[in-house]
Write a protein that holds these residues in place. Structure first.
Motif, PDB file in Angstrom:
ATOM      1  N   LEU A   1       2.742  -6.858  -6.699  1.00 26.23           N
ATOM      2  CA  LEU A   1       2.193  -6.426  -5.425  1.00 26.23           C
ATOM      3  C   LEU A   1       1.302  -5.205  -5.641  1.00 26.23           C
ATOM      4  O   LEU A   1       1.708  -4.219  -6.259  1.00 26.23           O
ATOM      5  CB  LEU A   1       3.338  -6.075  -4.462  1.00 26.23           C
ATOM      6  CG  LEU A   1       3.018  -6.122  -2.964  1.00 26.23           C
ATOM      7  CD1 LEU A   1       2.573  -7.509  -2.547  1.00 26.23           C
ATOM      8  CD2 LEU A   1       4.241  -5.695  -2.166  1.00 26.23           C
ATOM      9  N   ARG A   2       0.095  -5.273  -5.125  1.00 22.48           N
ATOM     10  CA  ARG A   2      -0.871  -4.187  -5.297  1.00 22.48           C
ATOM     11  C   ARG A   2      -1.055  -3.439  -3.982  1.00 22.48           C
ATOM     12  O   ARG A   2      -0.959  -4.011  -2.905  1.00 22.48           O
ATOM     13  CB  ARG A   2      -2.218  -4.742  -5.771  1.00 22.48           C
ATOM     14  CG  ARG A   2      -2.179  -5.359  -7.178  1.00 22.48           C
ATOM     15  CD  ARG A   2      -3.530  -5.958  -7.533  1.00 22.48           C
ATOM     16  NE  ARG A   2      -3.859  -7.081  -6.653  1.00 22.48           N
ATOM     17  CZ  ARG A   2      -5.097  -7.499  -6.401  1.00 22.48           C
ATOM     18  NH1 ARG A   2      -6.132  -6.857  -6.937  1.00 22.48           N
ATOM     19  NH2 ARG A   2      -5.313  -8.538  -5.600  1.00 22.48           N
ATOM     20  N   TRP A   3      -1.327  -2.138  -4.103  1.00 18.57           N
ATOM     21  CA  TRP A   3      -1.481  -1.286  -2.928  1.00 18.57           C
ATOM     22  C   TRP A   3      -2.846  -0.610  -2.952  1.00 18.57           C
ATOM     23  O   TRP A   3      -3.440  -0.431  -4.002  1.00 18.57           O
ATOM     24  CB  TRP A   3      -0.389  -0.216  -2.886  1.00 18.57           C
ATOM     25  CG  TRP A   3       0.996  -0.773  -2.740  1.00 18.57           C
ATOM     26  CD1 TRP A   3       1.839  -1.128  -3.740  1.00 18.57           C
ATOM     27  CD2 TRP A   3       1.673  -1.045  -1.525  1.00 18.57           C
ATOM     28  NE1 TRP A   3       3.018  -1.609  -3.227  1.00 18.57           N
ATOM     29  CE2 TRP A   3       2.943  -1.564  -1.867  1.00 18.57           C
ATOM     30  CE3 TRP A   3       1.338  -0.899  -0.176  1.00 18.57           C
ATOM     31  CZ2 TRP A   3       3.878  -1.944  -0.899  1.00 18.57           C
ATOM     32  CZ3 TRP A   3       2.280  -1.262   0.788  1.00 18.57           C
ATOM     33  CH2 TRP A   3       3.525  -1.785   0.423  1.00 18.57           C
ATOM     34  N   ARG A   4      -3.313  -0.228  -1.785  1.00 21.96           N
ATOM     35  CA  ARG A   4      -4.543   0.537  -1.658  1.00 21.96           C
ATOM     36  C   ARG A   4      -4.380   1.601  -0.592  1.00 21.96           C
ATOM     37  O   ARG A   4      -3.503   1.515   0.274  1.00 21.96           O
ATOM     38  CB  ARG A   4      -5.721  -0.377  -1.302  1.00 21.96           C
ATOM     39  CG  ARG A   4      -5.600  -1.020   0.070  1.00 21.96           C
ATOM     40  CD  ARG A   4      -6.872  -1.784   0.442  1.00 21.96           C
ATOM     41  NE  ARG A   4      -6.752  -2.482   1.714  1.00 21.96           N
ATOM     42  CZ  ARG A   4      -6.937  -1.930   2.906  1.00 21.96           C
ATOM     43  NH1 ARG A   4      -7.252  -0.629   2.993  1.00 21.96           N
ATOM     44  NH2 ARG A   4      -6.829  -2.640   4.020  1.00 21.96           N
ATOM     45  N   GLU A   5      -5.198   2.622  -0.665  1.00 19.52           N
ATOM     46  CA  GLU A   5      -5.173   3.697   0.323  1.00 19.52           C
ATOM     47  C   GLU A   5      -5.851   3.202   1.616  1.00 19.52           C
ATOM     48  O   GLU A   5      -6.956   2.650   1.581  1.00 19.52           O
ATOM     49  CB  GLU A   5      -5.902   4.922  -0.211  1.00 19.52           C
ATOM     50  CG  GLU A   5      -5.694   6.179   0.598  1.00 19.52           C
ATOM     51  CD  GLU A   5      -4.278   6.707   0.497  1.00 19.52           C
ATOM     52  OE1 GLU A   5      -3.892   7.478   1.396  1.00 19.52           O
ATOM     53  OE2 GLU A   5      -3.554   6.355  -0.467  1.00 19.52           O
ATOM     54  N   PRO A   6      -5.186   3.334   2.771  1.00 22.79           N
ATOM     55  CA  PRO A   6      -5.829   2.891   4.022  1.00 22.79           C
ATOM     56  C   PRO A   6      -7.054   3.732   4.349  1.00 22.79           C
ATOM     57  O   PRO A   6      -7.122   4.927   4.027  1.00 22.79           O
ATOM     58  CB  PRO A   6      -4.729   3.067   5.057  1.00 22.79           C
ATOM     59  CG  PRO A   6      -3.784   4.058   4.465  1.00 22.79           C
ATOM     60  CD  PRO A   6      -3.844   3.882   2.980  1.00 22.79           C
TER      61      PRO A   6
END
Length: 454
Positions: A181-186
């Motif tokens: 699972l990858r995340w990014r800054e909103p």
């Protein structure tokens, strides 16, 4: 004159101490029974998801007949029925299958028991996926850690369980767990409406989410001082997720925050990662299998999660204030009972030793000036003075003889030496008065005893 019966009182005290020691021992041993305490306080949470069919978990989706699904599986290695939501890394799964010709049947969540039975009756489907529940043969594969549950319920990713089940069915080594699972800054435009809604109402429901209203009762039990709630639909598979939780937590570090992606719920705020891990792990370990095969509304999932948070808080693991407990005298006194028992036993032993010593030789028995010798000397003096007294001196002689008789009785009964000496001193004073009355200085007690005992 009758002397006090101190030995009787001493025996009474001695046996009373022994009886008290026995009573304390019985109470202490009776309080040592084994018991199991399963809660820190009486948690007001609901405690479980409702029974099947009563909480909107059954969807409108349906599946074809067994024959139709069997034909579909025979034609294609992967059959996705209408409404199916499970996704996986096709390249990794295809590599794990190799040339075995494994057939996979994917059905939608929220099927009732009869529809799930039809899916299981498709014998040609080696692997069956209902919602995000992966099964095959006698096995059901499911995540057992937070990253696995997060991928399954936030993006409906079943890659890990699929690979594990394939390895089990084909007697291959189980592949290592991976968190893909990858995340990014909103972005600012993504956060702006969310922050405005949270500051105004304490909640934000994103487009596509199924939450219609917040479970207020469960929320107030889990977070009595209030919390922020962000509810979003399940996120697209394969795309980085906006990390709203950390971003909002940085804006309000002391504000409890619950963020929901589909059926995945995470916590940020007081208590930190440890509290979030305990609450999340206990919730998904207990309810993960049901969440995988049903289509519960987000309101019900969130309400049950908040009940689990309440249970964790009432477990006393994270500095929650102690609940009120009525005063229990036994619980308060229990630590002192061994000391009371020891004091009673010690008192009994000391009094017993003194009683035994009192029956033997007394310290005053030793030497010419001992109490018995003084008693004998004064008794002899009284006899000699009785031959010289008259009507005027007789009363003093009678009083002196009475004191001597009391002293002898006290000595025979083992009364304290001090008491006997006091009686002898009174007798000596009376006899001294008699000697002065009859004008016989040699019969004064000090002179007479000194001459007698020398």
């Amino acid at each position: 004159m009758t002397a006090p019966r101190l030995p009787v009182r001493r025996d009474l005290v001695r046996w009373s101490l022994l009886a008290a020691a026995a009573a304390v021992l019985v109470v202490f041993l009776g309080a040592q029974r084994q018991s199991v305490e399963v809660s820190y306080g009486q948690s007001p949470s609901a405690g479980a998801l409702p029974q099947e069919g009563s909480a909107g978990e059954l969807s409108d989706a349906s599946v074809p007949s067994v024959e139709e699904m069997t034909a579909l599986v025979a034609a294609e290695p992967v059959v996705r029925l209408p409404g199916a939501v499970a996704r996986w890394d096709e390249q990794r799964v295809r590599a794990a299958i190799g040339d075995r010709g494994t057939r996979i049947l994917v059905a939608p969540p929220g099927l009732d028991e009869a529809e799930r039975r039809r899916v299981k009756d498709v014998d040609d489907a080696e692997i069956r996926i209902v919602g995000t529940e992966v099964s095959g043969g006698l096995y059901v594969a499911s995540p057992d850690d937070l990253p696995g549950w997060r991928a399954r319920f936030a993006t409906r990713d079943v890659t890990g369980p699929l690979l594990t089940l394939l390895a089990t069915l084909h007697d291959q080594p189980t592949p290592p767990d991976r968190d893909d699972l990858r995340w990014r800054e909103p972005t600012g435009p993504e956060l702006a409406p969310m922050v405005a809604a949270l500051r105004a109402t304490g909640r934000y429901v994103g487009p596509g989410a199924t939450l219609t209203r917040l479970p207020e009762k469960a929320a107030s039990s889990a977070f009595p001082d209030g919390a922020w709630f962000v509810v979003l639909p399940a996120q697209p598979y394969g795309e980085p997720l906006p990390a709203y939780g950390p971003a909002l937590h940085r804006l309000a570090p002391d504000q409890p925050l619950v963020v929901m992606y589909g059926d995945w719920i995470e916590y940020h705020g007081p208590g930190g990662a440890e509290f979030a891990e305990v609450a999340g792990a206990s919730f998904y370990a207990q309810f993960g299998s049901r969440l995988g095969r049903y289509a519960y509304p987000q309101q019900n999932v969130l309400g049950t999660y908040l009940g689990q948070v309440t249970d964790v808080r009432y477990a006393g693991l994270f500095d929650r204030p102690l609940p009120y407990r009525p005063f229990d005298p036994l619980r308060v006194a229990l630590p002192a009972l061994p000391w009371i028992f020891a004091a009673c036993v010690a008192g009994f032993v000391v009094l017993s030793i003194r009683t035994v010593r009192g029956g033997g030789r007394r310290p005053a028995d030793v030497g010419p000036g001992g109490t018995p010798a003084r008693l004998a000397g004064l008794s002899a003096l009284a006899v000699e003075l009785s031959l010289l007294t008259d009507a005027r001196s007789d009363p003093a002689l009678v009083r002196g003889v009475g004191r001597l008789r009391a002293a002898r009785d006290a000595l025979d009964e083992g009364l304290p030496d001090r008491h006997v000496r006091e009686l002898l001193a009174d007798a000596a004073a009376e006899l001294d008065g008699v000697a002065r009355d009859v004008r016989m200085p040699g019969y004064r007690p000090d002179v007479y005893l000194r001459a007698r005992l020398s």
